[in-house]
Design an enzyme around this catalytic site. Structure first.
Site, short mmCIF file in Angstrom:
data_model
loop_
_atom_site.label_atom_id
_atom_site.label_comp_id
_atom_site.label_asym_id
_atom_site.label_seq_id
_atom_site.Cartn_x
_atom_site.Cartn_y
_atom_site.Cartn_z
N SER A 13 36.10 45.74 55.66
CA SER A 13 35.38 44.85 56.57
C SER A 13 34.89 43.58 55.89
O SER A 13 33.86 43.02 56.26
CB SER A 13 34.21 45.60 57.21
OG SER A 13 33.34 46.08 56.20
N GLY A 14 35.64 43.12 54.88
CA GLY A 14 35.34 41.81 54.29
C GLY A 14 36.01 40.72 55.11
O GLY A 14 36.44 40.95 56.25
N ALA A 16 38.99 39.35 54.98
CA ALA A 16 40.36 39.62 55.43
C ALA A 16 40.34 40.59 56.60
O ALA A 16 40.96 40.35 57.65
CB ALA A 16 41.21 40.17 54.28
N LYS A 35 33.98 52.13 54.53
CA LYS A 35 33.34 53.32 53.94
C LYS A 35 31.83 53.18 53.80
O LYS A 35 31.13 54.16 53.58
CB LYS A 35 33.98 53.67 52.60
CG LYS A 35 33.73 52.66 51.51
CD LYS A 35 34.41 53.06 50.22
CE LYS A 35 34.20 52.00 49.16
NZ LYS A 35 34.88 52.30 47.90
N GLY A 48 31.16 29.92 45.41
CA GLY A 48 31.77 28.59 45.34
C GLY A 48 32.33 28.12 46.65
O GLY A 48 32.01 27.05 47.14
N GLY A 49 33.20 28.92 47.26
CA GLY A 49 33.70 28.53 48.56
C GLY A 49 35.16 28.78 48.79
O GLY A 49 35.72 29.74 48.28
N GLU A 113 36.00 22.47 41.61
CA GLU A 113 35.93 23.61 40.71
C GLU A 113 37.04 23.45 39.68
O GLU A 113 37.93 22.62 39.83
CB GLU A 113 36.05 24.92 41.48
CG GLU A 113 34.77 25.25 42.24
CD GLU A 113 34.77 26.62 42.85
OE1 GLU A 113 34.15 27.53 42.28
OE2 GLU A 113 35.40 26.80 43.90
N HIS A 229 35.57 36.23 35.33
CA HIS A 229 34.86 34.97 35.61
C HIS A 229 34.08 34.58 34.37
O HIS A 229 33.39 35.42 33.78
CB HIS A 229 33.91 35.16 36.81
CG HIS A 229 33.46 33.85 37.39
ND1 HIS A 229 32.58 33.03 36.73
CD2 HIS A 229 33.78 33.23 38.53
CE1 HIS A 229 32.37 31.94 37.47
NE2 HIS A 229 33.10 32.03 38.57
N ARG A 275 40.27 29.39 34.41
CA ARG A 275 39.30 30.45 34.11
C ARG A 275 39.68 31.30 32.91
O ARG A 275 38.81 31.71 32.14
CB ARG A 275 39.20 31.39 35.31
CG ARG A 275 38.25 30.85 36.29
CD ARG A 275 37.91 31.85 37.34
NE ARG A 275 37.15 31.11 38.30
CZ ARG A 275 36.92 31.49 39.53
NH1 ARG A 275 37.40 32.64 39.95
NH2 ARG A 275 36.21 30.74 40.32
N HIS A 336 36.17 39.92 37.66
CA HIS A 336 35.90 39.21 38.91
C HIS A 336 36.95 39.44 39.98
O HIS A 336 36.61 39.74 41.13
CB HIS A 336 35.80 37.71 38.58
CG HIS A 336 35.36 36.84 39.70
ND1 HIS A 336 34.17 37.04 40.37
CD2 HIS A 336 35.94 35.74 40.26
CE1 HIS A 336 34.04 36.09 41.30
NE2 HIS A 336 35.10 35.31 41.27
N GLU A 360 42.42 40.61 48.69
CA GLU A 360 42.56 40.97 47.27
C GLU A 360 43.37 42.26 47.07
O GLU A 360 43.97 42.47 46.02
CB GLU A 360 41.17 41.10 46.63
CG GLU A 360 41.21 41.12 45.12
CD GLU A 360 39.81 41.11 44.49
OE1 GLU A 360 38.84 40.78 45.19
OE2 GLU A 360 39.70 41.42 43.29
N ARG A 371 44.44 33.15 39.06
CA ARG A 371 44.12 32.53 40.35
C ARG A 371 43.32 31.25 40.17
O ARG A 371 42.38 31.19 39.38
CB ARG A 371 43.29 33.52 41.19
CG ARG A 371 42.82 32.95 42.50
CD ARG A 371 42.06 34.01 43.28
NE ARG A 371 40.85 34.42 42.62
CZ ARG A 371 39.66 33.89 42.81
NH1 ARG A 371 39.50 32.89 43.67
NH2 ARG A 371 38.61 34.33 42.16
C1 SIN Z 1 32.73 30.86 42.01
O1 SIN Z 1 31.94 30.39 42.82
O2 SIN Z 1 32.76 30.51 40.83
C2 SIN Z 1 33.67 31.93 42.45
C3 SIN Z 1 34.71 31.37 43.31
C4 SIN Z 1 35.99 32.13 43.15
O3 SIN Z 1 36.04 33.15 42.50
O4 SIN Z 1 37.00 31.64 43.65
#
Ligand code: SIN
Length: 518
Positions: A13-14, A16, A35, A48-49, A113, A229, A275, A336, A360, A371
């Protein structure tokens, strides 16, 4: 055993899961199984977005190029093209569903970013994007006939004559198991971040969809590519808390324990390198200075910018005694995002008829080996929408298959070790963090593979939520470790000290499963 039936079952239920449920309910009856409670998911922690090419100096082509450059040679070009060109249409859906993206004078505001050529990351509530998305979608779902079953864990996929017919699911409150039949089963349970000792992920992220799919005979790919991350709050006694990459995007810099800015020593892009590069540079710098942290310094930015752009981070740190407008933030990398997952084509279809995966949980080879920031929420909606479209139109065999090359393996049998530590979640998380983490070696991976195989051979039958989760994590740990052992090179997020360079011979995907079409 009690049975139920509907057209679509969505597990998870995220973003996606709920987004697909909201589109699918126009086509048939929809049941969402989750669950925990509806908002127990990773989505709500996304800060972040969501990346989309809508700025005046931007284009889907530029977004395509940045995504492919970050992916270390393993992105499927067609999938990335779909991601970047179908983004705007799906964002319009989110806005229609009530997601309040931040605006300035009527225009959506975009931030930058790492590894994005231009500012292209939309956000909501400053740094509370995921929370706003989850809230809007769950509110919207409640106003439709979508049925959401909370505390209900999908435990086994039922397949008949090569086609999915439904799932057996455990009621986590009563312990009873019931059958749920459907025409289309869609897995959207997130990744497997709880495999690691330090993670930004919610407790619920235990590789369930991947383990379910593998158990039913679906192919699993790219499991060796796990993203760490770079900047997660490291304070004694405080659970890992994400410090968004957007803080670096707005000008924050990284300093080591001696106060020295170090990223320019490692990459021309400095703090805005990809990253994998930033996370590894931090690890080297921590080792050099003998510290378990570095510092993200935003003290030179205007306090007003910090408090209005990052209200959530600002408040959280302040509650823990840290005013980030005047003090650098202690950070270290943490697990992450899983780039790999259930192998799907560009319509979210697995190799089993009627079984789909998105978000994911799935791997459409869009992220490659690493990614690009803020492409994950986007992937969930773009490929989620295609899943629902595909259920309306029968597919031609082979259509939408990735054009990258892949090699199929079976999980190797291993002799159980005479003595392995007893299987407990913290032990599994430490093993994965130490041996299958940011910097890997053949020897460490081999040790981990032996322990994991020993644990797998002694797993008790799953009977409640915790035992299902632990068994799923062990399987995902095995898939990840064996893939990392096979890949004798370094590429993207997968780095091995014994094979520190990329090898052209390895420009292909590792697939676990019985059958692979290319
Ligand atoms: C973040 O805000 O650094 C995470 C964003 C992401 O994982 O795409």
């Amino acid at each position: 055993m009690k049975t139920h039936s509907c057209d679509y079952i969505v597990v998870g239920s995220g973003i996606a899961g709920l987004y697909m449920a909201l589109l699918a309910v126009k086509l048939g009856s929809v049941l969402v199984l989750t669950k925990g409670s509806i908002d127990d998911c990773n989505t709500k922690y996304a800060q972040g977005g969501i990346a989309v090419a809508m700025g005046k100096d931007d284009s889907p082509e530029l977004h395509f190029r940045d995504t492919v450059a970050a992916g270390g040679g393993l992105c499927d070009a067609e999938a990335v093209h779909i991601l970047t060109s179908e983004a705007a249409d799906c964002i319009a859906d989110l806005i229609r569903f009530g997601v309040p993206f931040d605006t300035l004078e009527g225009e959506i505001t975009l931030t930058r970013e790492a590894a994005h050529s231009v500012p292209r990351v939309m956000h909501a509530g400053g740094d509370a994007t995921g929370e706003h998305i989850e809230l809007a979608l769950s509110r919207q779902a409640r106003s439709t006939p979508i049925r959401v079953l909370e505390n209900c864990l999908a435990g086994e996929i039922m397949v008949e004559d090569g086609r999915v017919i439904g799932v057996k699911a455990l009621d986590c409150n009563t312990g009873s198991v019931e059958e749920y039949h459907c025409r289309f089963l869609i897995l959207a349970t997130g990744g497997a971040g709880r495999l690691f000792k330090y993670t930004t992920n919610s407790d619920v992220v235990t590789g369930d969809g991947i383990a379910l799919a593998y158990g039913a005979g679906a192919e699993i790919t790219d499991m060796e590519f796990f993203q760490f991350h770079p900047t997660v709050l490291r304070l004694p006694g405080v659970a890992p808390f994400l410090i968004s990459e957007a803080v670096r995007g707005e000008g924050g810099v990284l300093r080591n324990a001696d106060g020295r800015r170090f990223m320019p020593d490692y990459a021309a892009e400095a703090e805005l390198a990809t990253r994998d590069v930033v996370a590894r540079s931090i690890v080297y710098e921590m080792k050099k200075t003998g510290s378990d942290r570095v510092f993200l310094d935003a003290t030179h930015l205007s306090p007003r910018l910090v408090t209005t752009r990052f209200p959530h981070i600002y408040r959280f740190c302040l509650e823990h005694g840290l005013d980030i407008t005047v003090c650098p933030i202690p950070v270290a990398p943490a697990a992450h995002y899983l780039m790999g997952g259930v192998r799907v084509n560009s319509w979210g279809e697995t190799n089993i008829s009627g079984l789909f995966a998105a978000g994911e949980t799935a791997c459409a080879e869009v992220h490659g080996a690493n990614r690009l920031a803020s492409n994950s929420l986007l992937e969930s909606i773009v490929f989620g929408k295609r899943v629902v479209r595909r259920t309306e139109t029968p597919c031609s065999p082979g259509e939408g298959q990735p054009s990258t090359s892949a090699v199929c393996y079976s999980l190797p049998e291993r002799e159980p070790l005479g003595s392995a530590p007893p299987l407990k979640l913290p032990g599994l998380q430490s093993l994965m963090w130490d041996q299958v983490g940011i910097v890997r070696s053949g020897q460490g991976l081999q040790e981990a593979a032996d322990v994991l195989a020993t644990w797998e051979q002694s797993l008790p039958e799953s009977s409640d939520r915790l035992s299902y989760e632990l068994n799923n994590l062990v399987l995902c740990g095995r898939l990840m470790t064996e893939a990392a052992l096979l890949r004798e090179e370094s590429r993207g997020a997968h780095f091995r000290t014994d094979f520190p360079q990329a090898s052209t011979g390895w420009q292909r995907h590792i697939v676990f499963g019985e059958d692979v079409s290319n």
